[in-house]
Each structure stands twice: as structure tokens, then as C-alpha cells.
Design a protein around this motif. Structure first.
Motif, PDB file in Angstrom:
ATOM      1  N   UNK A  39       0.850  -1.182   0.000  1.00  0.00           N
ATOM      2  CA  UNK A  39       0.000   0.000   0.000  1.00  0.00           C
ATOM      3  C   UNK A  39       0.889   1.236   0.000  1.00  0.00           C
ATOM      4  N   UNK A  40       0.440   2.294  -0.666  1.00  0.00           N
ATOM      5  CA  UNK A  40       1.214   3.543  -0.728  1.00  0.00           C
ATOM      6  C   UNK A  40       0.455   4.644  -0.017  1.00  0.00           C
ATOM      7  N   UNK A  41       1.223   5.547   0.541  1.00  0.00           N
ATOM      8  CA  UNK A  41       0.647   6.743   1.161  1.00  0.00           C
ATOM      9  C   UNK A  41       1.657   7.894   1.016  1.00  0.00           C
TER      10      UNK A  41
END
Length: 283
Positions: A185-187
Motif C-alpha cells: 500500500x502507498x501513502x
């Protein structure tokens, strides 16, 4: 095949076989209701099957003990009696005598079987010839004389009693599947870095006190300079990976007991008698 005494084969035979009763001492009668003695013992083969009753003739034939094949006897447990079919005094006199210390071998048994096998007078010459043994010591088994050892084969009817029994088995089946994996997941992360920058400030001022410079102390010339280094900070942003969490995957088995209740059926024997017939209830 070696024969053993009843108590040697079943030390607890009274309870295991006869429901607490003891057939030793039962009175022995002919089918004409003549008392001929009592049961002294019984002999069984290596498989545990009854083969002979030891008959003590008492005063009937001078206290002689003889072996009678079980196929020729009928038990009356209610009256504690044993009936021997077709037994005559001449047969008892022809039978070899038995004692506790002897070994019952094939030849001895053949002498007994010879007394009880059909004769030409009772069955006809052809039938008697057909009953002559065609076997030897090594090939003989008790099935050759079923009329002596298996009375149910002649003049008998069989009723099979059935019962239902409950059996529990376990079946292993797949009930599901667990897949453990990982994804990325990216943030967007934001970080603030204070930076310092240097700047040069040039200030020009006019002296309020005007003084004359001493002649010769000042040399006007081109190219005079003053140097000052100027620095500034820049942001150095880097990403580094760290172990955030460890996942351990395993299985454990839980146990539970499942109770099941079923109605089981069993057949029991009903015996209706008319008069006072002799019934063998244990065969």
C-alpha cells in the motif's frame, strides 16, 4: 489335534459357558429315559469346540468311563440331564475305556467313531460302505463325521438371530482454506526540514564626521575586493525500510465429542413347548 479337558480350556467355564452352572455331575440318560450314569468331564479341541463328553457309567457298566461324541447328546439344563441318542449297553461295552492320565490320539478316537458310525444292519450294506473312512491320521478333521460332532447338520433347523450394532467412524473433509499473503500500500508522507540559507547584506553609510585623510596613507588603485563565502542548506530526503511486524502462521487442533443416539434392534428367540421335550438351549 490335541484334546484338552474342560477346566484346562476354560478355568472359569461355569460362568463363561454355563451361566454359573456345572455340567459335571449331570445325570446321563438314554433317549428311552434309562439312567446310565453321569457327566464326569468334557474334552475340547484346540479351537475351543466341544468334541466329547466323558461319561461315567457308574453301576450300569461297572463304573467304566467312556467318551461320547457331542453330536450324540442333547442337554436339558432345566433338569440337569444329558440324553445320549441311541446309546446301548453294548455300545458302552465296545467303547475304549477312558482315564484322566491317558492321551487321546487319532487311533483312540477312531475306535470311538467306529462304535457310533452307521453299520450295515442299520443303514444297509451300500450305506455302510459309503461311511467307511477314506482319510488318514494326517488328513482327518471332525467335519468328516458331522453326524458325530455337528448335530445341527441332521434333523435340525436353523434360525439366525440378528442384532444391530452402532459403529462410529470419522471422515476427514476440507472445510475451507486460509491464504496469508502480503501486498504493498502507498501513502504520501510529509516531513518538515528547517533549512538555513546565508545571504550577504551590503550596507553603505555616510560618515557624519568628515575627517581628512593623511596624505600618502591612501593609495588609490583598481581591483581591490572583499570576499565572503555564502552557504545554504538543502534537504536530503531518503527512504529506509524497517521490520514493522512479524507474522507466524500455524495450525492447532481442537477436540470435541459428538454424541449420537440411535435405536438398535435385536432379535430374541421365543421357544414355546408342548409337553416335556428335551431342549438343548446352549448350542
Amino acid at each position: 489335534m490335541a484334546l484338552v479337558k474342560l477346566a484346562d480350556a476354560y478355568p472359569n467355564y461355569k460362568q463363561e459357558i454355563f451361566g454359573g452352572d456345572d455340567i459335571k455331575g449331570y445325570d446321563v440318560y438314554t433317549e428311552r429315559d434309562d439312567k446310565v450314569g453321569g457327566v464326569y468331564d468334557a474334552l475340547l479341541d484346540e479351537t475351543g469346540r466341544f468334541r466329547y463328553l466323558v461319561l461315567d457309567t457308574g453301576f450300569w457298566v461297572f463304573g467304566k468311563k467312556v467318551l461320547v461324541p457331542v453330536g450324540r447328546v442333547q442337554m436339558d439344563y432345566d433338569r440337569h440331564r444329558v440324553y445320549v441318542t441311541g446309546l446301548t449297553k453294548e455300545q458302552v461295552e465296545s467303547l475304549p475305556e477312558y482315564n484322566d492320565n491317558m492321551t487321546v490320539d487319532y487311533d483312540y478316537e477312531e475306535r470311538i467313531r467306529g462304535v457310533f458310525r452307521p453299520t450295515a444292519a442299520s443303514t444297509g450294506v451300500a450305506a455302510a460302505a459309503a461311511t467307511q473312512p477314506t482319510y488318514s491320521r494326517d488328513t482327518y478333521n471332525y467335519d468328516h463325521d458331522q453326524h458325530l460332532y455337528n448335530p445341527t447338520e441332521q434333523g435340525q433347523q436353523r434360525i439366525k438371530l440378528y442384532e444391530e450394532r452402532l459403529f462410529a467412524n470419522k471422515n476427514r473433509q476440507k472445510t475451507g482454506e486460509v491464504v496469508v499473503g502480503k501486498h504493498v500500500e502507498t501513502e504520501t508522507a510529509q516531513v518538515s526540514v528547517p533549512l538555513d540559507k546565508e545571504r550577504v547584506i551590503i550596507e553603505r553609510t555616510t560618515p557624519t564626521d568628515t575627517r581628512e585623510v593623511t596624505p600618502g596613507s591612501i593609495d588609490f588603485q583598481d581591483g581591490e575586493v572583499a570576499r565572503m563565502e555564502v552557504y545554504e542548506e538543502t534537504a536530503d530526503i531518503q527512504k529506509k525500510a524497517f521490520v514493522r511486524e512479524e507474522i507466524n502462521i500455524r495450525k492447532e487442533v481442537t477436540h470435541e465429542t459428538v454424541d449420537a443416539t440411535e435405536t438398535l434392534r435385536r432379535e430374541e428367540l421365543d421357544v414355546d413347548t408342548d409337553g416335556n421335550p428335551v431342549i438343548n438351549r446352549n448350542r
